[in-house]
Design a protein around this motif. Structure first.
Motif, PDB file in Angstrom:
ATOM      1  N   PRO A  63       0.861  -1.191   0.000  1.00 62.65           N
ATOM      2  CA  PRO A  63       0.000   0.000   0.000  1.00 62.65           C
ATOM      3  C   PRO A  63       0.897   1.241   0.000  1.00 62.65           C
ATOM      4  CG  PRO A  63       0.081  -0.981   2.193  1.00 62.65           C
ATOM      5  CD  PRO A  63       0.844  -1.903   1.289  1.00 62.65           C
ATOM      6  N   LEU A  64       0.794   2.076  -1.010  1.00 65.66           N
ATOM      7  CA  LEU A  64       1.774   3.148  -1.187  1.00 65.66           C
ATOM      8  C   LEU A  64       1.458   4.422  -0.414  1.00 65.66           C
ATOM      9  CD1 LEU A  64       2.586   2.840  -4.990  1.00 65.66           C
ATOM     10  CD2 LEU A  64       3.728   1.796  -3.037  1.00 65.66           C
ATOM     11  N   THR A  65       0.207   4.625  -0.048  1.00 65.89           N
ATOM     12  CA  THR A  65      -0.161   5.863   0.638  1.00 65.89           C
ATOM     13  C   THR A  65       0.610   6.086   1.940  1.00 65.89           C
ATOM     14  OG1 THR A  65      -2.368   5.793  -0.339  1.00 65.89           O
ATOM     15  CG2 THR A  65      -2.072   7.199   1.593  1.00 65.89           C
ATOM     16  N   PRO A  66       0.748   5.062   2.814  1.00 66.15           N
ATOM     17  CA  PRO A  66       1.519   5.291   4.051  1.00 66.15           C
ATOM     18  C   PRO A  66       2.977   5.659   3.786  1.00 66.15           C
ATOM     19  CG  PRO A  66       0.224   3.274   4.221  1.00 66.15           C
ATOM     20  CD  PRO A  66       0.157   3.708   2.799  1.00 66.15           C
ATOM     21  N   PHE A  67       3.598   5.019   2.772  1.00 66.14           N
ATOM     22  CA  PHE A  67       4.993   5.329   2.452  1.00 66.14           C
ATOM     23  C   PHE A  67       5.116   6.748   1.887  1.00 66.14           C
ATOM     24  CE2 PHE A  67       5.005   0.660   2.238  1.00 66.14           C
ATOM     25  CZ  PHE A  67       6.086   0.391   3.073  1.00 66.14           C
ATOM     26  N   SER A  68       4.157   7.140   1.044  1.00 66.39           N
ATOM     27  CA  SER A  68       4.172   8.488   0.480  1.00 66.39           C
ATOM     28  C   SER A  68       4.012   9.533   1.582  1.00 66.39           C
ATOM     29  CB  SER A  68       3.050   8.622  -0.547  1.00 66.39           C
ATOM     30  OG  SER A  68       3.043   9.919  -1.101  1.00 66.39           O
ATOM     31  N   THR A  69       3.112   9.250   2.528  1.00 64.35           N
ATOM     32  CA  THR A  69       2.909  10.163   3.653  1.00 64.35           C
ATOM     33  C   THR A  69       4.160  10.259   4.510  1.00 64.35           C
ATOM     34  OG1 THR A  69       0.551   9.581   3.692  1.00 64.35           O
ATOM     35  CG2 THR A  69       1.468  10.648   5.659  1.00 64.35           C
ATOM     36  N   LEU A  70       4.794   9.122   4.761  1.00 57.82           N
ATOM     37  CA  LEU A  70       6.019   9.095   5.562  1.00 57.82           C
ATOM     38  C   LEU A  70       7.120   9.917   4.896  1.00 57.82           C
ATOM     39  CD1 LEU A  70       7.310   7.788   8.101  1.00 57.82           C
ATOM     40  CD2 LEU A  70       8.081   5.931   6.627  1.00 57.82           C
ATOM     41  N   LEU A  71       7.239   9.785   3.584  1.00 57.24           N
ATOM     42  CA  LEU A  71       8.244  10.546   2.851  1.00 57.24           C
ATOM     43  C   LEU A  71       7.967  12.048   2.932  1.00 57.24           C
ATOM     44  CD1 LEU A  71      10.677  10.172   0.760  1.00 57.24           C
ATOM     45  CD2 LEU A  71       8.929  10.594  -0.973  1.00 57.24           C
ATOM     46  N   THR A  72       6.688  12.418   2.778  1.00 54.46           N
ATOM     47  CA  THR A  72       6.299  13.825   2.714  1.00 54.46           C
ATOM     48  C   THR A  72       6.385  14.525   4.060  1.00 54.46           C
ATOM     49  OG1 THR A  72       4.795  13.293   0.886  1.00 54.46           O
ATOM     50  CG2 THR A  72       4.474  15.405   1.985  1.00 54.46           C
ATOM     51  N   VAL A  73       6.013  13.828   5.125  1.00 54.78           N
ATOM     52  CA  VAL A  73       5.933  14.486   6.436  1.00 54.78           C
ATOM     53  C   VAL A  73       7.159  14.252   7.310  1.00 54.78           C
ATOM     54  CG1 VAL A  73       3.416  14.265   6.409  1.00 54.78           C
ATOM     55  CG2 VAL A  73       4.771  12.578   7.654  1.00 54.78           C
ATOM     56  N   CYS A  74       8.067  13.368   6.887  1.00 56.17           N
ATOM     57  CA  CYS A  74       9.191  13.015   7.754  1.00 56.17           C
ATOM     58  C   CYS A  74      10.547  13.106   7.053  1.00 56.17           C
ATOM     59  CB  CYS A  74       8.972  11.603   8.313  1.00 56.17           C
ATOM     60  SG  CYS A  74      10.118  11.166   9.623  1.00 56.17           S
ATOM     61  N   PHE A  75      10.782  12.268   6.058  1.00 56.86           N
ATOM     62  CA  PHE A  75      12.104  12.183   5.440  1.00 56.86           C
ATOM     63  C   PHE A  75      12.472  13.439   4.652  1.00 56.86           C
ATOM     64  CE2 PHE A  75      11.260   7.815   6.458  1.00 56.86           C
ATOM     65  CZ  PHE A  75      12.500   7.260   6.716  1.00 56.86           C
ATOM     66  N   MET A  76      11.556  13.909   3.789  1.00 55.43           N
ATOM     67  CA  MET A  76      11.852  15.094   2.991  1.00 55.43           C
ATOM     68  C   MET A  76      12.022  16.353   3.842  1.00 55.43           C
ATOM     69  SD  MET A  76       9.832  16.723  -0.295  1.00 55.43           S
ATOM     70  CE  MET A  76       9.810  15.188  -1.196  1.00 55.43           C
ATOM     71  N   PRO A  77      11.138  16.625   4.810  1.00 53.93           N
ATOM     72  CA  PRO A  77      11.353  17.796   5.666  1.00 53.93           C
ATOM     73  C   PRO A  77      12.677  17.765   6.413  1.00 53.93           C
ATOM     74  CG  PRO A  77       9.111  17.002   5.900  1.00 53.93           C
ATOM     75  CD  PRO A  77       9.838  15.983   5.073  1.00 53.93           C
ATOM     76  N   ALA A  78      13.108  16.573   6.842  1.00 51.21           N
ATOM     77  CA  ALA A  78      14.398  16.463   7.539  1.00 51.21           C
ATOM     78  C   ALA A  78      15.541  16.862   6.610  1.00 51.21           C
ATOM     79  CB  ALA A  78      14.605  15.039   8.047  1.00 51.21           C
ATOM     80  N   ALA A  79      15.496  16.390   5.361  1.00 51.99           N
ATOM     81  CA  ALA A  79      16.539  16.730   4.385  1.00 51.99           C
ATOM     82  C   ALA A  79      16.533  18.226   4.077  1.00 51.99           C
ATOM     83  CB  ALA A  79      16.338  15.924   3.107  1.00 51.99           C
ATOM     84  N   VAL A  80      15.335  18.799   3.925  1.00 53.05           N
ATOM     85  CA  VAL A  80      15.211  20.233   3.640  1.00 53.05           C
ATOM     86  C   VAL A  80      15.737  21.060   4.811  1.00 53.05           C
ATOM     87  CG1 VAL A  80      13.554  22.112   3.324  1.00 53.05           C
ATOM     88  CG2 VAL A  80      13.308  19.995   2.003  1.00 53.05           C
ATOM     89  N   LEU A 102       1.738  21.992   4.317  1.00 53.73           N
ATOM     90  CA  LEU A 102       2.856  21.247   3.740  1.00 53.73           C
ATOM     91  C   LEU A 102       4.049  21.239   4.700  1.00 53.73           C
ATOM     92  CD1 LEU A 102       2.880  22.476   0.025  1.00 53.73           C
ATOM     93  CD2 LEU A 102       2.172  20.235   0.874  1.00 53.73           C
ATOM     94  N   PRO A 103       4.514  20.062   5.130  1.00 47.31           N
ATOM     95  CA  PRO A 103       5.637  19.994   6.088  1.00 47.31           C
ATOM     96  C   PRO A 103       6.932  20.589   5.558  1.00 47.31           C
ATOM     97  CG  PRO A 103       4.452  17.905   6.026  1.00 47.31           C
ATOM     98  CD  PRO A 103       3.930  18.736   4.894  1.00 47.31           C
ATOM     99  N   ILE A 104       7.166  20.520   4.223  1.00 49.11           N
ATOM    100  CA  ILE A 104       8.428  21.075   3.719  1.00 49.11           C
ATOM    101  C   ILE A 104       8.455  22.599   3.848  1.00 49.11           C
ATOM    102  CG2 ILE A 104       8.883  19.180   2.121  1.00 49.11           C
ATOM    103  CD1 ILE A 104       8.081  21.107  -0.144  1.00 49.11           C
TER     104      ILE A 104
END
Length: 305
Positions: free
Chosen positions: A30-47, A163-165
């Motif tokens: 199921p891709l929605t949880p992974f997409s949400t995790l990327l958007t709200v956690c991993f990408m904001p940390a990198a930014v 948007l978390p970013i």
């Protein structure tokens, strides 16, 4: 130089995208949880970390803003002109406009920039500003094309604020400007999250592409590919020379112009049922063909700037 460049920058990215596609076909995640995790956690940390650690230059920021406004205006005008010449209907027109104007600056663009500018943080920072600008454009102009102005300004503004970013960018800028030190207890987990961003983003992109089904090839796809992967970099180069950019700034912006169509165009089209298959196919074809065009643009940027 072209072949080593492809093998060192683009091929590792394609490998992770391919792995994501294979795993998705094999296990049907199921891709929605992974997409949400990327958007709200991993990408904001990198930014956040990139903004926190880079040395800001206000002249560079002003040059970027001027470039982004001119480049966006040029791609929007091009897409509208193509739509009129091809005499497309509203749904096809929305697909054409969004496909040319909206780039995959996150899942695809940021990993590419992190590889190309691994020794120069400024190049990655510029890509982050492009990413934020593209997100703003997606949820304003992109939604307008899909919904034909049925979404109010208040709703659009509410979506942007969430948007978390955006939060990560503002916090990173604040910590940078006021020289606020972060304790190692916070830096270490942020580093871990930032390091995991590239792999998760590319695996997820591959998994999303694996779910696309090709039924009928539409003429819009050809023009969208040409507009995004050929005309986009050409317009970018013209604007870069027009406003006199050079060095890492010019390299980063030129490379950013070559990225494929944003996967968000397909997601939004599916959500609002506006030519979802056409949007999805454009994302697929531009992503696959960009392996050649992005390599060529990176090669040219190293020669021209």
């Amino acid at each position: 130089m072209f072949v080593p460049l492809f093998l060192e920058v683009i091929f590792p990215i394609l490998l992770l995208i391919g792995l994501g596609a294979f795993l998705q076909r094999r296990y049907q995640f199921p891709l929605t949880p992974f997409s949400t995790l990327l958007t709200v956690c991993f990408m904001p940390a990198a930014v956040f970390l990139n903004m926190y650690r880079v040395e800001l230059n206000y002249q560079v920021l002003s040059e970027m803003l001027v470039y982004l406004l001119l480049f966006t205006l040029a791609t929007v005008l091009l897409s509208h002109l193509l739509g009129r010449i091809l005499k497309v209907n509203d749904g096809e027109g929305a697909a054409l406009k969004n496909s040319i104007s909206l780039m995959n600056s996150g899942n695809f663009g940021l990993p590419v920039s992190q590889m190309v500018f691994s020794t120069n943080p400024l190049g990655v920072t510029i890509q982050i500003f492009v990413l934020v600008f593209q997100n703003l454009l997606t949820y304003t102009y992109g939604l307008y094309n899909l919904l034909a102005a049925t979404k109010t300004f208040k709703d659009i503004l509410r979506s942007l604020i969430k948007l978390p970013i955006i939060h990560a960018l503002i916090l990173g800028l604040a910590f940078q400007l006021f020289q606020i030190p972060l304790p190692r207890a916070l830096l270490i987990p942020l580093d871990y999250l930032s390091a995991g961003f590239i792999s998760l983003a590319l695996l997820l992109l591959g998994a999303q592409l694996a779910n696309i089904r090709i039924r009928v090839y539409h003429k819009i796809i050809t023009w969208a590919v040409i507009g995004r992967l050929v005309a986009g970099p050409a317009l970018s180069l013209l604007i870069i020379y027009l406003i006199g950019l050079d060095g890492v700034v010019a390299q980063s912006l030129f490379i950013a112009s070559s990225f494929p169509t944003s996967r968000n165009t397909s997601t939004m089209a599916m959500q609002y049922q506006v030519e979802p298959e056409l949007h999805a196919q454009v994302v697929l074809y531009t992503t696959l063909l960009s392996s050649i065009t992005v390599t060529l643009v990176i090669f040219l940027s190293s020669i021209l700037f």
